[in-house]
Design an enzyme around this catalytic site. Structure first.
Site, PDB file in Angstrom:
ATOM      1  CE1 TYR A 106      -4.120  13.652 -27.694  1.00  0.00           C
ATOM      2  CE2 TYR A 106      -4.550  15.877 -26.573  1.00  0.00           C
ATOM      3  CZ  TYR A 106      -4.631  14.825 -27.212  1.00  0.00           C
ATOM      4  OH  TYR A 106      -6.015  14.660 -27.361  1.00  0.00           O
ATOM      5  NE  ARG A 107       2.336   8.606 -24.083  1.00  0.00           N
ATOM      6  CZ  ARG A 107       0.958   8.560 -23.725  1.00  0.00           C
ATOM      7  NH1 ARG A 107       0.410   9.536 -23.397  1.00  0.00           N
ATOM      8  NH2 ARG A 107       0.076   7.583 -23.831  1.00  0.00           N
ATOM      9  NE  ARG A 160      11.085  20.672 -11.350  1.00  0.00           N
ATOM     10  CZ  ARG A 160       9.975  21.392 -11.155  1.00  0.00           C
ATOM     11  NH1 ARG A 160       8.834  20.970 -11.399  1.00  0.00           N
ATOM     12  NH2 ARG A 160      10.240  22.557 -10.416  1.00  0.00           N
ATOM     13  N   GLY A 200      16.490  10.759 -12.659  1.00  0.00           N
ATOM     14  CA  GLY A 200      16.579  12.231 -12.733  1.00  0.00           C
ATOM     15  C   GLY A 200      14.971  12.962 -12.763  1.00  0.00           C
ATOM     16  CG  HIS A 258      -5.576  13.474 -18.083  1.00  0.00           C
ATOM     17  ND1 HIS A 258      -5.817  12.542 -19.099  1.00  0.00           N
ATOM     18  CD2 HIS A 258      -4.464  13.749 -17.864  1.00  0.00           C
ATOM     19  CE1 HIS A 258      -4.777  11.941 -19.307  1.00  0.00           C
ATOM     20  NE2 HIS A 258      -3.631  12.653 -18.747  1.00  0.00           N
ATOM     21  CD  GLU A 309       6.749  18.977  -5.771  1.00  0.00           C
ATOM     22  OE1 GLU A 309       5.850  19.434  -5.887  1.00  0.00           O
ATOM     23  OE2 GLU A 309       7.341  18.406  -4.325  1.00  0.00           O
ATOM     24  CB  SER A 310       6.931  18.151 -13.059  1.00  0.00           C
ATOM     25  OG  SER A 310       7.548  19.274 -13.010  1.00  0.00           O
TER      26      SER A 310
END
Length: 450
Positions: free
Chosen positions: A254-255, A409, A407, A251, A411-412
């Site tokens: 990075y953000r 997502r 908002g 895994h 699934e992601s």
């Protein structure tokens, strides 16, 4: 002597000439209007042939003599009926004058009063900037980070498809109502990977006052007196769950995060991320290779980074209710801002860690993906994946942040979960087995490189 000529603008327009003269009935195209003025059946037309042309009022030349009047002609009597006849235009000059004044006022206001347009959002302005100027070293950091993670996503997906050509990634592009969006690349039930996901996410949003107060614990630059702040977040996440129990799950994430004023100017920012290895069966050479590659990326920027961030990783990826780590670690860091290093240096550090992923993992998966395994080993892999699910759903801050973002997502966000997992009641590995050795390492982290 000057000749008397009617105005060319109305010369050929019989209807307009009749209206200006205020003498003739309206032309047939106005019949529907005449019916409203005179209820009942329509009256016959007062003349069948085209009326003779008569000079328009006020256009006779001053030098032209007035038409002679025959003495024997009776003097026309003024009509005592002041009500206009049906089908005639009442006070045409007043109507035209009022219309001209009204149209002039509208046109004047259009040119003299500024248009009240809704200001563009920061997301819209960033989109326009990317389209018009592209992304350069002088672009805002949020745009440069977005460009980096999208380029790395493409490179990683291409490398994994070369490794596992049996299937192609499913690629979904999505957008957020308030700005931003992402690209989700997911592979399922392939030959090498049971499930693999490589996702980018770009988020524009607003932080409420309670969230700002919470973040100020680590970021003093945030203004404590504002009711809300615009924010931007961008990240690249990857989780790979191989089919073979001898091949480890991996895994990374990075953000970049920043807050902005109404004009899009950054007033606080920070970087975060990390990577870790989660094997079902422990191979020391794999652990050493993975940690050494990461350490080399860290040492390029600070010799103390690897030891510091490796310890942070062991502490973060820990399952308290199990009393063990999720895997054998790697690095983890968060909230690195101006108090750590300048923005350019931290961006470069994050970039080097990100580009070190493929060299750290590809040699391991290539070595283990085709090894033989037993049904018992597959069962143990499913139990370890159960631990992976427990951490991600109960303790992972990234999952929590994503699910609580308006908002989001889903699934992601839940892409990181394995396709299959298993939980057995009171399962204990055999004494002296490979499974028991792994558990000992998970309960007591090992220093793989110095």
């Amino acid at each position: 002597m000057a000749s008397s000529r009617p105005c060319l603008r109305v010369k050929g327009n019989q209807s307009l000439r009749d209206a200006l003269r205020c003498q003739k009935p309206m032309r047939p195209q106005h019949a529907s209007i005449r019916q409203y003025a005179t209820p009942g059946p329509a009256k016959p037309r007062p003349y069948e042939s085209k009326p003779k042309s008569q000079p328009l009022v006020g256009i006779r030349s001053q030098s032209s003599p007035a038409p002679a009047t025959s003495p024997s002609s009776p003097t026309p009597k003024a009509s005592t009926d002041t009500k206009p006849k049906a089908g005639t235009v009442v006070a045409p000059y007043w109507r035209i004058s009022i219309g001209i004044i009204l149209c002039g006022s509208i046109i004047y206001s259009m040119f003299t009063e500024p248009l009240q347009l809704e200001s563009a959002s920061i997301a819209e302005r960033d989109t326009l900037s990317k389209r018009e100027s592209g992304i350069t070293p002088s672009s805002p950091m949020r745009l440069r980070m977005e460009s980096l993670i999208k380029a790395q996503q493409q490179e990683i997906v291409a490398a994994l498809e070369r490794l596992d050509p049996s299937h192609r990634f499913r690629i979904d592009t999505w957008t957020r109502p308030n700005g931003g969006g992402g690209i989700s690349c997911v592979l399922q039930e392939a030959k090498v990977f049971e499930k693999a996901g490589v996702n980018t996410s770009i988020v524009y949003g607003t932080l409420p006052r309670p969230a700002i107060a919470k973040m100020r614990v680590n970021h003093k630059a945030l203004d404590p007196d504002v009711e809300s702040l615009e924010f931007f977040a961008a990240g690249l996440s990857c989780v790979l769950h191989p089919q073979n129990p001898n091949a480890p799950t991996v895994h990374f994430n990075y953000r970049y995060f920043e807050t902005m004023d109404d004009q899009g100017n950054c007033n606080a920012w920070w970087f975060g991320g990390g990577t870790d290895l989660t094997p079902s069966y422990l191979y020391d050479e794999d652990a050493i290779h993975f940690h050494r590659t990461i350490k080399e990326a860290c040492d390029k920027h600070d010799r103390g980074y690897y030891a510091r961030f490796k310890k942070w990783c062991d502490k973060y990826f820990y399952i308290p209710h199990r009393g063990e780590s999720r895997g054998i670690g790697g690095i983890f860091f968060d909230d690195l801002d101006v108090e750590e290093k300048d923005q350019e240096e931290l961006f470069s550090f994050t970039k080097d860690c990100l580009t070190a992923f493929l060299p750290s993992y590809l040699p391991i998966i290539q070595k283990r993906k085709d090894m033989p395994f037993t049904e018992r080993e597959k069962e143990w892999q499913q139990l370890r994946r159960g631990r992976y699910v427990e951490f991600n759903l109960v303790h992972d801050r990234g999952t929590s942040f994503g699910l609580n973002t308006p908002g989001a997502r889903v699934e992601s966000i839940l892409m990181s979960l394995p396709l299959t997992a298993r939980w057995m009641y009171m399962h204990d590995p055999d004494k002296g087995s490979r499974e028991e050795r792994l558990l000992k390492v998970l309960k007591q982290p090992v220093e793989w490189v110095c």
